[in-house]
Scaffold this motif. Structure first.
Motif, PDB file in Angstrom:
ATOM      1  N   LEU A   1      28.107  40.246  -5.286  1.00 56.43           N
ATOM      2  CA  LEU A   1      28.862  39.342  -4.427  1.00 56.43           C
ATOM      3  C   LEU A   1      29.462  40.076  -3.248  1.00 56.43           C
ATOM      4  CD1 LEU A   1      30.866  37.153  -6.995  1.00 56.43           C
ATOM      5  CD2 LEU A   1      28.831  36.536  -5.722  1.00 56.43           C
TER       6      LEU A   1
ATOM      7  N   THR B   1      20.931  38.033  -3.062  1.00 53.09           N
ATOM      8  CA  THR B   1      20.815  36.645  -3.520  1.00 53.09           C
ATOM      9  C   THR B   1      19.765  36.559  -4.624  1.00 53.09           C
ATOM     10  OG1 THR B   1      21.428  35.821  -1.344  1.00 53.09           O
ATOM     11  CG2 THR B   1      20.280  34.283  -2.785  1.00 53.09           C
TER      12      THR B   1
ATOM     13  N   ARG C   1      21.124  38.059  -7.853  1.00 52.68           N
ATOM     14  CA  ARG C   1      22.062  37.161  -8.540  1.00 52.68           C
ATOM     15  C   ARG C   1      21.325  36.020  -9.203  1.00 52.68           C
ATOM     16  NH1 ARG C   1      25.165  37.532  -3.593  1.00 52.68           N
ATOM     17  NH2 ARG C   1      24.481  35.426  -3.030  1.00 52.68           N
ATOM     18  N   ARG C   2      20.353  35.477  -8.475  1.00 55.63           N
ATOM     19  CA  ARG C   2      19.622  34.331  -8.981  1.00 55.63           C
ATOM     20  C   ARG C   2      18.858  34.669 -10.254  1.00 55.63           C
ATOM     21  NH1 ARG C   2      15.840  30.267  -5.549  1.00 55.63           N
ATOM     22  NH2 ARG C   2      17.586  30.451  -4.118  1.00 55.63           N
TER      23      ARG C   2
ATOM     24  N   PHE D   1      27.747  34.351 -13.906  1.00 51.63           N
ATOM     25  CA  PHE D   1      29.172  34.548 -13.625  1.00 51.63           C
ATOM     26  C   PHE D   1      30.034  33.524 -14.350  1.00 51.63           C
ATOM     27  CE2 PHE D   1      27.476  36.534  -9.768  1.00 51.63           C
ATOM     28  CZ  PHE D   1      28.282  37.652  -9.671  1.00 51.63           C
TER      29      PHE D   1
ATOM     30  N   ASN E   1      35.521  27.037 -11.484  1.00 50.93           N
ATOM     31  CA  ASN E   1      34.690  26.763 -10.316  1.00 50.93           C
ATOM     32  C   ASN E   1      33.548  25.801 -10.593  1.00 50.93           C
ATOM     33  OD1 ASN E   1      36.201  29.204  -9.558  1.00 50.93           O
ATOM     34  ND2 ASN E   1      35.025  28.928  -7.675  1.00 50.93           N
TER      35      ASN E   1
ATOM     36  N   LYS F   1      20.547  30.453 -17.369  1.00 48.74           N
ATOM     37  CA  LYS F   1      19.412  31.124 -16.727  1.00 48.74           C
ATOM     38  C   LYS F   1      18.893  32.288 -17.583  1.00 48.74           C
ATOM     39  CE  LYS F   1      21.612  32.544 -12.953  1.00 48.74           C
ATOM     40  NZ  LYS F   1      22.185  33.350 -11.865  1.00 48.74           N
TER      41      LYS F   1
ATOM     42  N   SER G   1      35.485  27.403  -2.378  1.00 51.30           N
ATOM     43  CA  SER G   1      35.168  28.060  -3.651  1.00 51.30           C
ATOM     44  C   SER G   1      33.840  27.555  -4.213  1.00 51.30           C
ATOM     45  CB  SER G   1      36.289  27.837  -4.651  1.00 51.30           C
ATOM     46  OG  SER G   1      36.396  26.477  -4.965  1.00 51.30           O
ATOM     47  N   GLU G   2      33.486  26.312  -3.921  1.00 46.85           N
ATOM     48  CA  GLU G   2      32.184  25.825  -4.377  1.00 46.85           C
ATOM     49  C   GLU G   2      31.053  26.550  -3.662  1.00 46.85           C
ATOM     50  OE1 GLU G   2      31.912  21.472  -4.458  1.00 46.85           O
ATOM     51  OE2 GLU G   2      34.049  21.445  -4.893  1.00 46.85           O
TER      52      GLU G   2
ATOM     53  N   GLY H   1      31.271  29.614  -2.583  1.00 44.01           N
ATOM     54  CA  GLY H   1      31.225  30.923  -3.234  1.00 44.01           C
ATOM     55  C   GLY H   1      30.447  30.837  -4.541  1.00 44.01           C
ATOM     56  N   LEU H   2      30.705  29.786  -5.298  1.00 44.66           N
ATOM     57  CA  LEU H   2      30.019  29.602  -6.569  1.00 44.66           C
ATOM     58  C   LEU H   2      28.515  29.461  -6.375  1.00 44.66           C
ATOM     59  CD1 LEU H   2      30.291  28.612  -9.687  1.00 44.66           C
ATOM     60  CD2 LEU H   2      29.604  26.491  -8.581  1.00 44.66           C
ATOM     61  N   MET H   3      28.109  28.608  -5.420  1.00 46.96           N
ATOM     62  CA  MET H   3      26.678  28.404  -5.186  1.00 46.96           C
ATOM     63  C   MET H   3      26.005  29.735  -4.881  1.00 46.96           C
ATOM     64  SD  MET H   3      26.139  24.943  -3.025  1.00 46.96           S
ATOM     65  CE  MET H   3      27.664  24.505  -2.266  1.00 46.96           C
ATOM     66  N   LYS H   4      26.701  30.565  -4.106  1.00 45.57           N
ATOM     67  CA  LYS H   4      26.119  31.851  -3.758  1.00 45.57           C
ATOM     68  C   LYS H   4      26.098  32.784  -4.962  1.00 45.57           C
ATOM     69  CE  LYS H   4      26.898  31.572   1.059  1.00 45.57           C
ATOM     70  NZ  LYS H   4      27.379  32.203   2.283  1.00 45.57           N
ATOM     71  N   ALA H   5      27.154  32.736  -5.761  1.00 44.40           N
ATOM     72  CA  ALA H   5      27.200  33.590  -6.959  1.00 44.40           C
ATOM     73  C   ALA H   5      26.069  33.229  -7.905  1.00 44.40           C
ATOM     74  CB  ALA H   5      28.546  33.418  -7.650  1.00 44.40           C
ATOM     75  N   ILE H   6      25.791  31.942  -7.985  1.00 48.91           N
ATOM     76  CA  ILE H   6      24.718  31.492  -8.869  1.00 48.91           C
ATOM     77  C   ILE H   6      23.366  31.937  -8.355  1.00 48.91           C
ATOM     78  CG2 ILE H   6      23.460  29.408  -9.526  1.00 48.91           C
ATOM     79  CD1 ILE H   6      26.110  28.007  -9.746  1.00 48.91           C
ATOM     80  N   GLY H   7      23.236  32.147  -7.065  1.00 51.25           N
ATOM     81  CA  GLY H   7      21.971  32.625  -6.538  1.00 51.25           C
ATOM     82  C   GLY H   7      21.360  31.725  -5.493  1.00 51.25           C
ATOM     83  N   TYR H   8      22.131  30.747  -5.017  1.00 48.81           N
ATOM     84  CA  TYR H   8      21.617  29.953  -3.898  1.00 48.81           C
ATOM     85  C   TYR H   8      21.692  30.815  -2.651  1.00 48.81           C
ATOM     86  CZ  TYR H   8      21.386  25.650  -6.609  1.00 48.81           C
ATOM     87  OH  TYR H   8      21.040  24.705  -7.516  1.00 48.81           O
ATOM     88  N   SER H   9      20.653  30.727  -1.845  1.00 51.31           N
ATOM     89  CA  SER H   9      20.623  31.583  -0.652  1.00 51.31           C
ATOM     90  C   SER H   9      21.490  30.967   0.446  1.00 51.31           C
ATOM     91  CB  SER H   9      19.191  31.710  -0.143  1.00 51.31           C
ATOM     92  OG  SER H   9      18.724  30.465   0.320  1.00 51.31           O
ATOM     93  N   ASN H  10      21.786  31.769   1.454  1.00 53.21           N
ATOM     94  CA  ASN H  10      22.587  31.296   2.580  1.00 53.21           C
ATOM     95  C   ASN H  10      21.936  30.070   3.207  1.00 53.21           C
ATOM     96  OD1 ASN H  10      24.286  33.375   2.160  1.00 53.21           O
ATOM     97  ND2 ASN H  10      23.453  34.675   3.795  1.00 53.21           N
TER      98      ASN H  10
ATOM     99  N   PRO I   1      30.323  35.621  -0.526  1.00 53.26           N
ATOM    100  CA  PRO I   1      30.715  35.005  -1.802  1.00 53.26           C
ATOM    101  C   PRO I   1      32.034  35.540  -2.335  1.00 53.26           C
ATOM    102  CG  PRO I   1      28.695  36.296  -2.028  1.00 53.26           C
ATOM    103  CD  PRO I   1      28.980  36.176  -0.578  1.00 53.26           C
ATOM    104  N   ALA I   2      32.247  36.838  -2.203  1.00 52.52           N
ATOM    105  CA  ALA I   2      33.482  37.403  -2.745  1.00 52.52           C
ATOM    106  C   ALA I   2      34.696  36.857  -2.008  1.00 52.52           C
ATOM    107  CB  ALA I   2      33.442  38.921  -2.632  1.00 52.52           C
TER     108      ALA I   2
ATOM    109  N   MET J   1      35.445  33.128  -2.912  1.00 54.18           N
ATOM    110  CA  MET J   1      36.072  32.848  -4.186  1.00 54.18           C
ATOM    111  C   MET J   1      37.590  33.014  -4.104  1.00 54.18           C
ATOM    112  SD  MET J   1      33.412  32.142  -5.845  1.00 54.18           S
ATOM    113  CE  MET J   1      33.741  32.121  -7.572  1.00 54.18           C
TER     114      MET J   1
END
Lengths: 235, 787
Positions: free
Chosen positions: A58, A82, A85-86, A91, A97, A157, B295-296, B298-307, B389-390, B393
């Motif tokens: 992150l 990315t 992480r994917r 997390f 969240n 995942k 924060s959502e 940030g979450l989407m990015k943490a999960i692995g959604y790209s920019n 992302p950091a 959050m």
């Protein structure tokens, strides 16, 4: 616990907030091993969250190097992080969240939509004991339930590492224990390397190893000879 | 469906009120674009197809009398592809059951059927028999207006003889898409007819056997129109040519040109305003959503959604708003274009309708709307994409308020704390405040520009009908008459006053610039028809000089004191050099005026008049018309009272429609801007306002802060709106100016006041809607939410 899954070498992180430069990490060398459940313990501002963010891709380290297996995270660009992480990381955050406009199942689906080899959202929710809450929205669930949805979302995942930032921080002792059990269960069952950040010393007893943080440095690493089951923990 | 898409749809549903407020503004832009651009293209395409199929001529000319033997010479002019000669004339009609006279424009039909140029379309019945003397075809709108069918009979005064004419069929012609009679301001299908008469009969009636007095030319693709016109003028000069002209001056065509130009201007000016406002609103609302969903993200990015996926997610939210706007715009635009098509059907006579807006215009409008929404969204979407992302959050840093020069000024004012909060918030987001002011100012400007037209038309009508042309009727003669005709007219029933007027066709030259116009000359002391300048003073042309309408002077590049060359047409084509004595401001036509004796002397004729202005005792009107129907040499009458009334009626109707449409537009813009502005503020300040409530502020005290900001911005928008309204009105007067008419810039204080009232009222309604939400604010829940 054989070869390290994470390896860091002299990692520092400096935040430049206007005038003052804050050294969040001041040189961290740490190995984390496959299948272990590690607890990072330390007061607020000791740098443990910063390290977790860097391990999770992150955030970038200011100096130093970080490897995930053979993959050097510090050499990756935005796109590479990315993808990392994917494909590899789950997390769990202190404030869950969850997306308020999505139901429990849909919040998990958010992950399964993009992960390469996910489990079904319902299966992940069953693993955290929420089979009966699939179509509830975050606002309709208790804090503990919301956090378990977040865990289901993280594990759906089938990640190799599960990074948890104060997962019980916003919960009372009883629901907190339920969440810790879910994490422990995942670690046992799938051998997922699990890193839990906390400033709650009681939680350290369930870990394989405890890493203590103070002022951006590791002040000690200890192994628990005997682990305590989460339900025996109280605070 | 993907979870992210589900979130998208739910977010869209949650934001419906704001989305609707934006979609309405965007829909306005789409609808106006669809109507103006769509109808612009439809009208242009319809006209082009009609002209092509029916071989509408490129050059036209009339003469006093030219021999048929001249035709081969004309055909030999380089660039001429086809020549059509004809006999034309104007006659007074006696229509059964109609008290007043009507005017007929006679056009001859060749022996072998329809002409090769300006080919009419036979709509009903048959062509007149080429050998018959009492048969005619009439234009379809005239037949429809009177309910005539083939076989019906009307009477016409042909060269002093009243003759029955049997209608054999009805025509539509590309020459008469907009059919306007002499001296009329708008089509009058009851009072003005086109009569197509067989060549032999027409030639006999107008003494044109072996001759012609009208000619049309079709040119080759690469012909130089100006050059052909010059050569044709040279050939017709010995025969009393009145000057050839191209399609640009052909009456019907120039009216359609004006309408097309107006649609094109509308398509260029108005929709961009709406698209810009929509983009700003999307920008403001989406910017807030991205801030809220930090924060959502940030979450989407943490999960692995790209920019890119995150960026796209927010772009698609704007896309949904755009789709709603497009749907609204298409529905309103289709309805509006249909209404406009119906309106055009009243004024324009086309044989076929291509009045459907083509699909590609729909597609273009949708693309523009999507691009506008996309441009508005792009800043917020990119901000979401670039949020690390950091960082995402963690809670955002509080907005940086600092003591600035403004603050010291505010401090000196000793404002209350709520007033201070309002003032600081405006200064804290100067761009957003500025754009809100601009948006509301545009709403004011739209209102000003709409109502301005009303006042401008009042001024035109007053100038044209109550200052300059005060006669009750005009009698026009087929040929200029000696002044003794005035005595004859004076003896007609009901005539109270008589004044003659002379028209002389002329080509005015100044350097390389030239303009064909009709010079007006009136005997001294005339009072019914006068030349009046912008200040209301009567202007009398001095001897041996000329007075010009200011727009004509601009076209010729002359001012008072300059000399111009006056080349008389239609008789001896002599050229005289005359000084420009004065300029007058006029809104109808391009006038040029000369002293009566000077005109006759220069034209080398005994004093003559072309028409007679009369003042009438209305009680004797029927008796007068009965006599006029038999009066020899009379080419037509114009009843000014009726012209005035129909013009004012039509305008009054149009003004009501226009004012309603523009007021709706202004209200939509205002609500779109004010509602979203207040809504975003409520969202940003929910905590702050809830804190004040907890501290003991009452609901109304708290809502003053919320409403105060928007209403203060609305007030600030007023002067800017007046200025913009003035500028848009000015641009409109410039855009409407043509040879046919000009629109004066008339702005009254009431116009500004009305615009401000509408916009302030709509703003107040918009903020009151948001206030209702504030009243329902759950204090505890708000304080708990993590900002």
């Amino acid at each position: 616990m054989d070869r390290p899954i994470f390896r860091t070498e002299g990692v520092t992180k400096v935040y430049d907030t206007g005038g003052a430069r804050v050294h969040a990490l001041a040189g961290v060398d740490l190995d984390l091993f496959g299948g272990e459940l590690a607890v990072l313990l330390g007061p607020s501002g000791s740098g443990k969250s910063t390290l977790l963010n860097i391990l999770g891709g992150l955030d970038h380290a200011t100096t130093g190097r970080v490897w995930f297996r053979e993959l050097e995270l510090t050499g990756l660009g935005d796109r590479g992080l990315t993808r990392y992480r994917r494909n590899h990381v789950g997390f769990v955050f202190q404030f869950y969240n969850l997306v308020p406009s999505l139901s429990a199942r849909e919040n998990v689906q958010l992950v399964t939509d993009v992960a390469p080899n996910p489990m079904a959202p319902a299966e992940a929710l069953a693993l955290v004991g929420l089979s009966h809450r699939l179509d509830h929205f975050p606002a309709e669930m208790s804090g503990g339930e919301q956090q378990r949805v977040a865990i289901a979302r993280a594990i759906a995942k089938r990640p190799e590492v599960l990074l948890c930032d104060e997962p019980t921080g916003a919960l009372d002792s009883k629901t907190g224990v339920q969440v810790l059990e879910a994490l422990n269960d995942i670690n046992d069952r799938f051998g997922t390397t699990t890193v839990v950040i906390t400033h709650n010393a009681a939680i350290r007893k369930m870990a394989h190893r405890v890493v203590r943080f103070q002022d951006g440095r590791i002040t000690g690493v200890e192994e628990n000879a005997t682990r305590v089951a989460p339900h025996e923990i109280a605070w | 469906m993907q979870a992210l898409d589900i979130k998208l749809l739910r977010d869209f549903r949650r934001l419906w009120a704001q989305a609707l407020a934006i979609a309405l503004v965007l829909g306005c832009g789409v609808a106006i674009f669809l109507t103006s651009f769509g109808m612009y293209r439809a009208l242009e395409d319809t006209r082009a197809a009609y002209y092509e199929r029916n071989r509408f001529a490129d050059v036209f000319a009339e003469t006093r009398r030219a021999p048929i033997s001249l035709v081969p010479e004309i055909a030999a002019i380089p660039g001429v592809a086809g020549v059509e000669t004809r006999v034309v004339g104007t006659v007074v009609l006696d229509i059964p059951g109609r008290v007043q006279t009507a005017v007929g424009r006679v056009i001859s039909l060749p022996d072998d059927g329809l002409p090769q140029l300006n080919r009419p379309i036979l709509r009903a019945g048959t062509l007149p028999d080429p050998a018959a003397t009492g048969q005619i075809a009439v234009n379809e709108p005239f037949a429809t207006a009177h309910g005539f069918v083939p076989g019906d009979v009307i009477s016409a005064n042909l060269n002093g003889q009243k003759r029955p004419l049997t209608i054999t069929g009805t025509f539509l012609s590309p020459e008469f898409i907009y059919t306007i009679g002499p001296g009329q301001l708008m089509p009058d299908n009851e009072g003005f007819a086109i009569l197509w008469m067989p060549q032999r009969a027409a030639a006999a009636a107008f003494d044109m056997t072996g001759a012609f007095n009208g000619i049309s030319l079709k040119l080759t693709r690469n012909a130089d129109t100006a050059e052909v016109i010059d050569r044709l003028d040279d050939l017709l000069r010995p025969y009393g040519g009145f000057g050839a002209y191209g399609r640009d001056i052909q009456l019907s065509n120039s009216f359609i040109d004006a309408e097309i130009e107006q649609l094109r201007n509308m398509a260029m000016i108005l929709p961009p305003v709406f698209f810009a406002i929509s983009a700003f609103l999307v920008n403001m609302v989406l910017g807030r959503i991205v801030a809220l969903e930090r924060s959502e993200i940030g979450l989407m990015k943490a999960i692995g959604y790209s920019n890119w996926e995150v960026c796209l997610h927010y772009l698609m939210l704007a896309g949904l708003v755009a789709l709603a706007g497009i749907a609204l715009g298409w529905a309103a635009g289709s309805w509006l274009s249909h209404a406009l098509a119906v309106l055009y059907a009243d004024f324009f006579d086309f044989p076929f309708l291509i009045y459907r807006v083509s699909y590609d215009v729909y597609a273009i409008s949708a693309v523009i709307a999507l691009v506008a929404a996309g441009l508005g969204a792009v800043r917020a979407a990119l901000a979401a994409a670039s949020l690390s992302p950091a960082v995402a959050m963690a809670p955002p840093a509080p907005p940086r308020y600092s003591r600035s020069l403004f603050d010291r000024a505010l401090g000196a004012l000793r404002l209350s704390q709520p007033a201070m909060m309002v003032a600081r918030a405006i200064l804290r987001w100067p761009v957003r405040s500025g754009l809100t002011v601009l948006g509301l100012a545009l709403a004011v400007a739209v209102m000003v520009a709409a109502t301005f037209f009303d006042d401008a038309l009042d001024k035109i009508v007053d100038g044209a009908f109550y200052q300059s042309n005060r006669q009750d009727a005009i009698l026009m003669f087929s040929q200029d008459q000696p002044v003794s005709v005035l005595e004859e007219v004076r003896r007609l029933p009901g005539v109270l006053a008589v004044e003659g007027q002379l028209y002389l066709a002329a080509d005015l030259h100044h350097g390389h610039l030239s303009k064909k116009i009709a010079i007006e000359a009136r005997p001294p002391g005339t009072d019914l028809a006068r030349v009046v300048d912008a200040q209301g003073r009567v202007v009398v042309p001095p001897p041996d000089a000329i007075v010009l309408a200011d727009r004509l002077a601009v076209q010729l590049g002359v001012g008072p004191g300059d000399r111009i060359e006056v080349e008389f047409l239609g008789g001896r084509r002599e050229t005289h050099s005359l000084p420009v004595a004065a300029l007058v401001t006029q809104y109808f036509g391009l006038g040029a005026y000369m002293e009566f004796d000077t005109a006759n002397r220069l034209f080398r004729q005994a004093p003559q008049v072309s028409s007679v202005n009369i003042a009438l005792d209305t009680r004797a009107e029927a008796a007068l018309h009965a006599r006029l129907k038999d009066m020899p040499g009379l080419a037509g009458t114009i009843m000014m009272t009726e012209t005035r009334r129909s013009f004012q009626d039509t305008i009054a109707e149009n003004v009501v429609i226009m004012t309603t449409v523009y007021a709706t537009i202004a209200v939509l813009i205002t609500i779109g801007v004010a509602y979203n502005g207040a809504r975003v503020q409520l969202s940003e300040r929910a905590r702050e306002l809830a804190s004040l409530r907890i501290l003991g502020f009452t609901r109304s005290e708290v809502s003053v802060i919320l409403m105060g900001e928007t209403m203060l911005l609305a007030l600030l928008a007023q002067p800017m709106g007046w200025g913009l309204g003035w500028a848009i009105s000015w641009a409109m007067t410039a855009g409407f100016t043509s040879d046919l008419y000009a629109v004066p810039l008339v702005l009254r204080p009431a116009t500004f006041a009305r615009a401000s009232l509408v916009v302030l009222g709509a703003s107040l309604i918009a903020v009151l809607l948001v206030r209702r939400r504030l009243d329902r604010l759950d204090l505890v829940a708000v304080m708990k939410t993590r900002e």
